[in-house]
Motif scaffolding. Structure first.
Motif, mmCIF file in Angstrom:
data_model
loop_
_atom_site.group_PDB
_atom_site.id
_atom_site.type_symbol
_atom_site.label_atom_id
_atom_site.label_comp_id
_atom_site.label_asym_id
_atom_site.label_seq_id
_atom_site.Cartn_x
_atom_site.Cartn_y
_atom_site.Cartn_z
ATOM 1 N N PRO A 1 -81.619 -28.561 7.707
ATOM 2 C CA PRO A 1 -82.753 -28.234 6.650
ATOM 3 C C PRO A 1 -82.785 -26.997 7.026
ATOM 4 O O PRO A 1 -82.793 -26.112 6.122
ATOM 5 N N ARG A 2 -82.485 -26.911 8.107
ATOM 6 C CA ARG A 2 -81.906 -25.250 8.509
ATOM 7 C C ARG A 2 -81.151 -23.932 7.517
ATOM 8 O O ARG A 2 -80.960 -23.197 6.965
ATOM 9 N N TYR A 3 -80.350 -25.001 6.812
ATOM 10 C CA TYR A 3 -78.978 -24.434 5.911
ATOM 11 C C TYR A 3 -79.752 -24.168 5.098
ATOM 12 O O TYR A 3 -79.215 -23.171 5.165
ATOM 13 N N ARG A 4 -81.363 -24.189 4.331
ATOM 14 C CA ARG A 4 -81.913 -24.071 3.200
ATOM 15 C C ARG A 4 -82.810 -22.705 3.675
ATOM 16 O O ARG A 4 -82.650 -21.771 3.313
ATOM 17 N N SER A 5 -83.372 -23.673 4.730
ATOM 18 C CA SER A 5 -84.702 -22.495 4.964
ATOM 19 C C SER A 5 -83.985 -21.088 5.896
ATOM 20 O O SER A 5 -85.176 -19.700 5.843
ATOM 21 N N THR A 6 -82.962 -20.959 6.558
ATOM 22 C CA THR A 6 -82.293 -19.811 6.665
ATOM 23 C C THR A 6 -81.112 -19.041 5.949
ATOM 24 O O THR A 6 -80.836 -18.052 6.269
ATOM 25 N N PHE A 7 -81.382 -19.526 4.630
ATOM 26 C CA PHE A 7 -80.408 -18.896 4.106
ATOM 27 C C PHE A 7 -80.690 -17.136 3.671
ATOM 28 O O PHE A 7 -79.354 -17.047 3.775
ATOM 29 N N ASN A 8 -81.868 -17.510 3.177
ATOM 30 C CA ASN A 8 -81.778 -15.898 2.918
ATOM 31 C C ASN A 8 -81.729 -14.294 3.928
ATOM 32 O O ASN A 8 -82.109 -13.411 3.744
ATOM 33 N N SER A 9 -80.989 -15.145 4.788
ATOM 34 C CA SER A 9 -81.249 -14.703 6.427
ATOM 35 C C SER A 9 -79.327 -13.712 6.624
ATOM 36 O O SER A 9 -78.964 -15.392 7.160
ATOM 37 N N PRO A 10 -78.699 -13.473 6.763
ATOM 38 C CA PRO A 10 -78.009 -12.682 6.113
ATOM 39 C C PRO A 10 -76.831 -12.679 7.424
ATOM 40 O O PRO A 10 -76.150 -13.769 7.887
#
Length: 108
Positions: free
Chosen positions: A80-89
């Protein structure tokens, strides 16, 4: 070489894509340059092929993710980390601490 790498594509100041590699992270700059040369956000397939052509990651550890989908050869679901941190460049979702050896941000 087993170094992690991340290439993030921004358009209009928003994260549109991340290309994440667990090996050959030093190739991140070459992949970033190839995307800049496109002058647009590549498709998942195009980004995956660009990364593979430049030996950025391997079939086992290369993941390309955009706002809706992901392309990778793994059989396990993405954490899930791939989605939850997606907006952190600059956050590398491969690792809970978010650090990568090589990070490139492409601004389009």
């Amino acid at each position: 070489m087993a170094t992690q790498g991340l290439v993030t594509v921004l358009k209009d100041g928003k994260v549109r894509m991340k290309i994440v590699a667990g090996t050959n992270g030093s190739k991140a700059a070459v992949v970033a340059r190839a995307i800049k040369d496109l002058r647009r956000v590549p498709t998942l397939k195009e980004a995956y092929q660009l990364a593979a052509e430049h030996n950025f990651g391997t079939r086992q550890d290369l993941i390309v993710i955009n706002q809706k989908r992901a392309k990778y050869e793994g059989s396990e679901p993405l954490p899930p980390r791939y989605r939850s941190t997606f907006n952190s460049p600059v956050f590398n979702p491969r690792w809970k601490y978010g650090i990568a050896d090589h990070v490139e941000v492409v601004r389009l």
